[in-house]
Design an enzyme around this catalytic site. Structure first.
Site, PDB file in Angstrom:
ATOM      1  N   TYR A  71       0.851  -1.187   0.000  1.00  0.00           N
ATOM      2  CA  TYR A  71       0.000   0.000   0.000  1.00  0.00           C
ATOM      3  C   TYR A  71       0.886   1.236   0.000  1.00  0.00           C
ATOM      4  CZ  TYR A  71      -3.474   3.422   1.695  1.00  0.00           C
ATOM      5  OH  TYR A  71      -4.290   4.523   1.848  1.00  0.00           O
ATOM      6  N   ASP A 119       9.324   2.642  -0.764  1.00  0.00           N
ATOM      7  CA  ASP A 119       8.311   3.311   0.063  1.00  0.00           C
ATOM      8  C   ASP A 119       8.641   2.978   1.522  1.00  0.00           C
ATOM      9  OD1 ASP A 119       4.658   3.115   0.367  1.00  0.00           O
ATOM     10  OD2 ASP A 119       6.214   4.049   1.612  1.00  0.00           O
ATOM     11  N   LYS A 148       4.933   9.138   8.607  1.00  0.00           N
ATOM     12  CA  LYS A 148       4.832   8.611   9.972  1.00  0.00           C
ATOM     13  C   LYS A 148       5.920   9.148  10.912  1.00  0.00           C
ATOM     14  CE  LYS A 148       2.519   4.584   8.005  1.00  0.00           C
ATOM     15  NZ  LYS A 148       1.132   4.662   8.462  1.00  0.00           N
TER      16      LYS A 148
END
Ligand code: KE4
Length: 426
Positions: free
Chosen positions: A144, A239, A267
């Site tokens: 994702y 990623d 994050k």
């Protein structure tokens, strides 16, 4: 555990927010029941609206690596807010955090800050397309990268030709430029490249996957991707929204010794405030506006409060040489404890772990890709989730998520978690 107030708050939220949440995974759809409304949090603990205390293994899906309300971050944000919250003008602190990030992560010269992991990955793909002049991308089933159209794709009819949308609103025109590969399967990636010769701008991957549970790359997989990219003039995008500044100072590039061409962050880099970023060598980043032709922008990119939070977080991580070892040791302790009680109760399971990322799968087979991750027994997972929650342990409300360990966890917290798991299944 009583969740009366959470239920009342959820009913009110559903009237004015689609599904009562601002991000679907919070709605407990995969496990059933009412989402827990949190009132506040400190360290390793959440305090919900019904007065329950929960040991937190989600930690805002990764950012809270040093615990909730981490003082240096909170104080930095408070002090910065007193001087204004947004200017739409360059500020010194953006350079400070950029210099620090560039010093911590290998193989990057410049970094551009955005407001989410989605923005980081979306912008990185546009940059790769602009830099290479090619349109197609390869992503992996189960990975994702946020909700940008190019990523909401499932395997197309012709497995080596093009993808098809997996969400309404994504057009066939967009989907045709995304190819779907199988994680940990170099042969499959090579077949996709050969079937689309000279058309592929980049491969984007979670170098340690965290969105199908935690799935580390098999030996040689990342190195193999690097070789395929070098041989075919394809950029490799890591990623590292989840893994960046979590698995090591330099993330997976440092941990596995494999260089990406572009790295995406989110994050942890924002310390809990909305920050994403993407970074690369000068020859690639200098293609970005206003230097180069690839456009990318954002009103709140580099926001001073977010930069203050991120700088405090990265400074602490950069100065604490033992933090990543402590996190890995706590995660290993948890892994061994959970495995012991699941074995004792004859519960078929496999646990994946790397650094401070861990996931429990109720399946005997090794979980190495999306297909094997999907074999897990979801009924057992739902029993596990609610059983742990009722004992004050908050794990991810989906079998396709990773637990994120925080350094605020004590070994007493870990023992309570292990005992709670034993109680669920005894
Ligand atoms: P955001 O746009 O949610 O900040 O980041 C997207 C993203 C990109 N790359 C990776 C590897 C990610 O894990 C994410 C977001 N992760 C999910 C948790 N699986 C965020 C939780 C949510 O969607 O609410």
């Amino acid at each position: 555990m009583i969740y009366k107030r959470s239920s009342t708050l959820f009913a009110a939220a559903e009237k004015v927010i689609p599904g009562g949440v601002n991000s679907p995974v919070r709605a407990f759809k995969a496990v059933g029941g009412t989402p827990i409304f949190v009132k506040e949090a400190k360290g390793a603990y959440l305090y919900d609206e019904d007065g329950n205390t929960l040991i937190d293994y989600i930690n805002s899906w990764g950012p809270m690596i040093l615990g909730h309300a981490f003082e240096p971050v909170v104080n930095a944000v408070i002090e910065k807010a007193k001087k204004g919250t947004s200017f739409g003008m360059p500020t010194e602190i953006e350079t400070e955090i950029a210099e620090l990030a560039v010093s911590m992560v290998p193989n990057i010269d410049k970094i551009r800050f955005v407001n989410s992991g989605t923005e980081a990955c979306m912008s990185a793909v546009r940059l790769a397309r602009g830099y290479t002049g090619k349109d197609k991308i390869i992503k992996f089933a189960g990975c994702y990268h946020g909700h940008s159209d190019s990523f909401l794709i499932q395997a197309g009819s012709g497995a080596v030709t093009f993808g098809s949308p997996n969400s309404p609103g994504v057009t066939e025109g967009t989907a045709k430029d995304t190819l779907l590969a199988n994680y940990n399967d170099l042969t499959n990636v090579e077949a996709l490249i050969n079937a689309n010769k000279n058309e592929i701008a980049c491969i984007i991957i979670e170098p340690v996957a965290g969105n199908m549970g935690c799935i580390p790359p098999l030996d040689g997989f990342l190195q193999g991707l690097r070789s395929l990219c070098d041989a075919n003039d394809v950029l490799l995008i890591f990623d590292e929204v989840m893994t960046g500044f979590r698995l090591a100072k330099g993330g997976v590039q440092e941990l596995y010794g494999v260089d990406a061409d572009i790295v995406c962050f989110g994050k942890v880099i924002g310390g809990g405030l909305p920050v994403g970023a993407f970074a690369a060598r000068n020859e690639i980043m200098n293609h970005l506006a206003p230097l180069g032709p690839v456009y990318q922008a954002g009103t709140l990119s580099g926001n001073p409060l977010a930069m203050a939070a991120g700088l405090a977080m990265l400074t602490t991580l950069n100065n604490d040489v033992e933090v990543f070892n402590r996190l890995a040791e706590k995660t290993e302790y948890l892994h061994k404890g959970l495995a012991k009680v699941l074995d004792k109760n004859n519960i078929t399971h496999t646990i994946n772990r790397i650094g401070s990322m861990i996931s429990v799968h109720f399946d005997a087979e090794p979980v190495i890709d999306f297909k094997t991750a999907a074999n897990g027994n979801n009924e057992t997972f739902k029993t596990f989730f609610h059983g742990m929650l009722n004992q004050g342990v908050y794990i991810a409300p989906s079998a396709f998520e990773t637990w994120f360990i925080t350094d605020a966890l004590t070994y007493e917290d870990l023992d309570k978690t292990i005992e709670a798991c034993n109680t669920v299944f005894k």
